[in-house]
Design a protein around this motif. Structure first.
Motif, short mmCIF file in Angstrom:
data_model
loop_
_atom_site.label_atom_id
_atom_site.label_comp_id
_atom_site.label_asym_id
_atom_site.label_seq_id
_atom_site.Cartn_x
_atom_site.Cartn_y
_atom_site.Cartn_z
N THR A 1 -9.03 -5.55 -6.22
CA THR A 1 -9.23 -4.17 -5.79
C THR A 1 -10.22 -4.05 -4.64
O THR A 1 -10.20 -3.06 -3.91
CB THR A 1 -9.72 -3.31 -6.97
OG1 THR A 1 -10.90 -3.89 -7.54
CG2 THR A 1 -8.64 -3.22 -8.04
N PHE B 1 -7.47 -0.06 -2.12
CA PHE B 1 -8.16 0.88 -2.99
C PHE B 1 -9.46 1.37 -2.37
O PHE B 1 -10.09 0.68 -1.58
CB PHE B 1 -8.47 0.21 -4.34
CG PHE B 1 -7.25 -0.35 -5.01
CD1 PHE B 1 -6.49 0.43 -5.86
CD2 PHE B 1 -6.85 -1.65 -4.78
CE1 PHE B 1 -5.36 -0.08 -6.48
CE2 PHE B 1 -5.72 -2.17 -5.39
CZ PHE B 1 -4.97 -1.38 -6.23
N ARG B 2 -9.86 2.57 -2.79
CA ARG B 2 -11.15 3.12 -2.38
C ARG B 2 -12.21 2.71 -3.41
O ARG B 2 -11.94 2.69 -4.60
CB ARG B 2 -11.06 4.64 -2.29
CG ARG B 2 -10.10 5.15 -1.21
CD ARG B 2 -9.76 6.63 -1.42
NE ARG B 2 -8.85 6.80 -2.54
CZ ARG B 2 -8.74 7.91 -3.26
NH1 ARG B 2 -9.53 8.95 -2.99
NH2 ARG B 2 -7.88 7.99 -4.25
N TYR C 1 -12.56 1.87 -9.17
CA TYR C 1 -11.88 1.98 -7.88
C TYR C 1 -10.92 3.15 -7.95
O TYR C 1 -10.39 3.49 -9.02
CB TYR C 1 -11.14 0.68 -7.55
CG TYR C 1 -10.31 0.15 -8.69
CD1 TYR C 1 -8.98 0.49 -8.84
CD2 TYR C 1 -10.90 -0.66 -9.67
CE1 TYR C 1 -8.23 0.02 -9.90
CE2 TYR C 1 -10.17 -1.13 -10.74
CZ TYR C 1 -8.82 -0.79 -10.86
OH TYR C 1 -8.10 -1.23 -11.94
N SER D 1 0.81 -1.21 0.00
CA SER D 1 0.00 0.00 0.00
C SER D 1 0.85 1.26 0.00
O SER D 1 0.34 2.34 -0.27
CB SER D 1 -0.91 0.02 1.23
OG SER D 1 -0.15 0.05 2.42
N LEU E 1 -7.36 4.96 -6.72
CA LEU E 1 -6.03 4.56 -6.29
C LEU E 1 -5.70 5.15 -4.92
O LEU E 1 -6.27 6.18 -4.53
CB LEU E 1 -4.99 4.98 -7.32
CG LEU E 1 -4.78 3.99 -8.48
CD1 LEU E 1 -6.03 3.85 -9.31
CD2 LEU E 1 -3.60 4.41 -9.35
N PRO E 2 -4.79 4.50 -4.20
CA PRO E 2 -4.41 5.02 -2.88
C PRO E 2 -3.89 6.46 -2.99
O PRO E 2 -3.13 6.80 -3.89
CB PRO E 2 -3.28 4.08 -2.45
CG PRO E 2 -3.52 2.82 -3.22
CD PRO E 2 -4.08 3.25 -4.53
N MET F 1 -3.92 0.71 -13.90
CA MET F 1 -3.72 -0.17 -12.76
C MET F 1 -4.26 -1.56 -13.03
O MET F 1 -3.65 -2.56 -12.67
CB MET F 1 -4.40 0.41 -11.52
CG MET F 1 -4.21 -0.45 -10.27
SD MET F 1 -2.48 -0.65 -9.84
CE MET F 1 -2.09 1.02 -9.33
#
Length: 265
Positions: free
Chosen positions: A187, A193-194, A208, A22, A210-211, A33
């Protein structure tokens, strides 16, 4: 320090990813991604992880004199079995309305179709750092996909800094479905991921984010969907807060264009 994690070919249940990943997920050459998660180019079993601190991110500049996509006389569409025919550049959503052509997607350009031979050469270059035994496995997996081509087009919103890249990966239908499902599991289950918005009318699509730290000035969202023999991968980048509705609207138009049977202009 850079490291590469070599996983098994993704035809089995995905293995948990270490929490340390992460800290930084490599986004090489503007590749999406989803493509990176399931392997080199479109999914051959390598996940690359970088553990150094991320460099500052800035919105990509739009190249001057970008060419206008040109239509061809070759018909295109979808057969009743879900396989698509015609140029991938024709199957990609045309540039228009609030969008112009965007910046190059890595070394792929901003409006291009890459044939199987070109992708084979790229694969051979990408897997050179991998141990010989793994190289052989990756090539066998790549050959089993029967990759035909990849189409790439980027879009730049005329009123803001939103940049979107759409890639159509054309290969074996069963593998397209498996890779889309694999990306969805990865994901959603890793916690890296959010969760992104749903895509109305397309339950097979998933998005999704990305961080990113809460204060990040730039945000990124990616989406993946399976449409017959096409794996559709969208990657977007823009100023926070990201206009997710605009991104979902463009993806919906792209998926509607590919809907089978009867993809059409």
């Amino acid at each position: 320090m850079n490291e590469s994690i070599v996983t098994g070919i993704p035809d089995t249940e995905p293995q948990p990813v270490p929490v340390a990943t992460s800290r930084r997920l490599l986004r090489a050459g503007g590749a999406t991604m989803a493509a990176a998660l399931v392997g080199v180019v479109i999914g051959v079993g390598i996940i690359e992880v970088r553990y150094d601190d991320p460099a500052p991110v800035t919105a990509a500049a739009v190249p001057t004199g970008a060419p206008t996509p040109t239509a061809t006389a070759t018909p295109f569409g979808a057969k009743s079995n879900g396989n698509h025919f015609g140029s991938l550049r024709d199957l990609l959503l045309p540039v228009g309305g609030d969008y112009g052509l965007g910046p190059d997607d890595g070394g792929s350009g901003n409006d291009v179709e890459l044939a199987a031979g070109q992708l084979d050469a790229e694969l051979n270059d990408d897997i050179l750092p991998v141990p010989k035994e793994q190289q052989d496995k990756l090539r066998r997996f790549w050959d089993s996909l029967h990759v035909k081509a990849i189409g790439v087009r980027t879009y730049k919103h005329r009123l803001n800094n939103l940049v979107i890249s759409v890639k159509l990966h054309q290969f074996n239908q069963q593998e397209v479905q498996k890779m889309n499902e694999y990306t969805a599991v990865f994901t959603s289950d890793t916690g890296l991921f959010r969760t992104g918005p749903a895509v109305p009318g397309h339950p097979e699509a998933h998005c999704y984010l990305l961080p990113a730290p809460p204060s990040a000035p730039i945000d990124r969202m990616e989406c993946s969907a399976a449409e017959g023999d096409l794996l559709v991968v969208l990657s977007s980048e823009g100023v926070t807060p990201l206009p997710k509705d605009k991104i979902v609207a463009l993806l919906t138009q792209q998926l509607d264009r590919l809907a089978s049977p009867g993809a059409s202009v």
